[in-house]
Motif scaffolding. Structure first.
Motif, mmCIF file in Angstrom:
data_model
loop_
_atom_site.group_PDB
_atom_site.id
_atom_site.type_symbol
_atom_site.label_atom_id
_atom_site.label_comp_id
_atom_site.label_asym_id
_atom_site.label_seq_id
_atom_site.Cartn_x
_atom_site.Cartn_y
_atom_site.Cartn_z
ATOM 1 N N UNK A 11 -76.716 123.239 66.794
ATOM 2 C CA UNK A 11 -77.792 123.055 65.811
ATOM 3 C C UNK A 11 -77.223 122.880 64.405
ATOM 4 N N UNK A 12 -76.174 123.623 64.092
ATOM 5 C CA UNK A 12 -75.532 123.489 62.776
ATOM 6 C C UNK A 12 -74.927 122.092 62.607
ATOM 7 N N UNK A 13 -74.249 121.634 63.639
ATOM 8 C CA UNK A 13 -73.665 120.285 63.598
ATOM 9 C C UNK A 13 -74.764 119.242 63.433
ATOM 10 N N UNK A 14 -75.838 119.390 64.174
ATOM 11 C CA UNK A 14 -76.949 118.440 64.093
ATOM 12 C C UNK A 14 -77.550 118.422 62.689
ATOM 13 N N UNK A 15 -77.779 119.594 62.117
ATOM 14 C CA UNK A 15 -78.332 119.654 60.748
ATOM 15 C C UNK A 15 -77.391 118.984 59.750
ATOM 16 N N UNK A 16 -76.093 119.219 59.924
ATOM 17 C CA UNK A 16 -75.115 118.616 59.017
ATOM 18 C C UNK A 16 -75.126 117.095 59.155
ATOM 19 N N UNK A 17 -75.240 116.621 60.374
ATOM 20 C CA UNK A 17 -75.278 115.167 60.592
ATOM 21 C C UNK A 17 -76.550 114.558 60.012
ATOM 22 N N UNK A 18 -77.632 115.289 60.060
ATOM 23 C CA UNK A 18 -78.901 114.779 59.549
ATOM 24 C C UNK A 18 -78.953 114.794 58.016
ATOM 25 N N UNK A 19 -78.267 115.731 57.392
ATOM 26 C CA UNK A 19 -78.422 115.901 55.947
ATOM 27 C C UNK A 19 -77.220 115.433 55.135
ATOM 28 N N UNK A 20 -76.031 115.431 55.722
ATOM 29 C CA UNK A 20 -74.824 115.093 54.968
ATOM 30 C C UNK A 20 -74.452 113.629 55.180
ATOM 31 N N UNK A 21 -73.801 113.105 54.155
ATOM 32 C CA UNK A 21 -73.176 111.792 54.302
ATOM 33 C C UNK A 21 -71.809 112.065 54.920
ATOM 34 N N UNK A 22 -71.657 111.796 56.198
ATOM 35 C CA UNK A 22 -70.466 112.163 56.949
ATOM 36 C C UNK A 22 -69.564 110.943 57.082
ATOM 37 N N UNK A 23 -68.278 111.137 56.779
ATOM 38 C CA UNK A 23 -67.359 110.016 56.968
ATOM 39 C C UNK A 23 -67.023 109.881 58.441
#
Length: 100
Positions: A11-23
């Motif tokens: 869930x933490x990874x998913x939230x980060x992927x949804x909210x962060x600009x990930x390289x």
């Protein structure tokens, strides 16, 4: 790692992927970690299912054994009742039901 911990990390990874600009490099790392966590969760679910199946199989076996024992007890009770119904003169010469 517990199932709950794995789910929380997913869930933490998913939230980060949804909210962060990930390289791309970070995205690859997170997706690989997610795949590991999903495999772990699947394994734990299969293990739990197998354990529950064994428990229910044991309970079913015990129920069947109890039913067989009850059937045996019922049959013995019927045989005893049949023996009790015999006439008191059945064992005498002349045959069953003949009084002397």
């Amino acid at each position: 790692m517990t199932y709950r911990e794995a789910i929380e990390e997913l869930e933490t990874i998913l939230r980060a992927l949804e909210t962060d600009a990930v390289d791309v490099d970070d995205l690859t790392t997170r997706v690989e970690r997610s795949a590991e966590l999903i495999r772990l969760c699947r394994h734990k679910l299969r293990h739990a299912e197998a354990s529950l199946d064994r428990v229910f199989d044991t309970l079913d076996d015990e129920d069947e054994a109890d039913e067989l024992a009850e059937d045996d007890d019922d049959q013995e009770a019927e045989e005893t009742a049949d023996e009790d119904e015999n006439d008191e003169h059945d064992d005498l010469r002349g045959g069953p039901g003949r009084s002397w």
